[in-house]
Design a protein around this motif. Structure first.
Motif, PDB file in Angstrom:
ATOM      1  N   ILE A   1       0.882  -1.173   0.000  1.00 33.66           N
ATOM      2  CA  ILE A   1       0.000   0.000   0.000  1.00 33.66           C
ATOM      3  C   ILE A   1       0.913   1.214   0.000  1.00 33.66           C
ATOM      4  O   ILE A   1       1.795   1.335   0.853  1.00 33.66           O
ATOM      5  N   ASN A   2       0.706   2.113  -0.947  1.00 35.06           N
ATOM      6  CA  ASN A   2       1.595   3.256  -1.091  1.00 35.06           C
ATOM      7  C   ASN A   2       0.836   4.555  -0.850  1.00 35.06           C
ATOM      8  O   ASN A   2       0.207   5.095  -1.755  1.00 35.06           O
ATOM      9  N   ASN A   3       0.887   5.036   0.401  1.00 39.39           N
ATOM     10  CA  ASN A   3       0.322   6.334   0.760  1.00 39.39           C
ATOM     11  C   ASN A   3      -1.135   6.481   0.315  1.00 39.39           C
ATOM     12  O   ASN A   3      -1.524   7.479  -0.270  1.00 39.39           O
ATOM     13  N   GLU A   4      -1.936   5.453   0.619  1.00 43.47           N
ATOM     14  CA  GLU A   4      -3.350   5.445   0.236  1.00 43.47           C
ATOM     15  C   GLU A   4      -4.209   5.924   1.409  1.00 43.47           C
ATOM     16  O   GLU A   4      -4.038   5.468   2.536  1.00 43.47           O
ATOM     17  N   PHE A   5      -5.128   6.844   1.144  1.00 41.07           N
ATOM     18  CA  PHE A   5      -6.001   7.378   2.200  1.00 41.07           C
ATOM     19  C   PHE A   5      -7.070   6.337   2.522  1.00 41.07           C
ATOM     20  O   PHE A   5      -7.781   5.873   1.630  1.00 41.07           O
TER      21      PHE A   5
END
Length: 64
Positions: A21-25
């Protein structure tokens, strides 16, 4: 509380081997992440999850 989430896997030498997961809100709740680790060797790995300003790292073992 809702926050930006980052989930990464590192090998025993500290090299990043996967970004799940890459900087997902995300909103609060339970989530499942599927990962195909067939390209990794058996051994010990570290996963690190960051939620906002909080970071947790844990050891995991991959057996094939």
């Amino acid at each position: 509380e809702s926050a930006n989430i980052d989930l990464r896997i590192f090998d025993a030498l500290g090299r990043e081997v996967a970004i799940l997961i890459n900087n997902e809100f995300m909103s609060p709740g339970k989530y499942n992440v599927k990962y195909d680790a067939s390209n990794l060797a058996s051994g010990n790995y570290i996963y690190r999850i960051t939620a906002g300003t909080n970071t947790v790292s844990r050891k995991m073992q991959l057996l094939k």
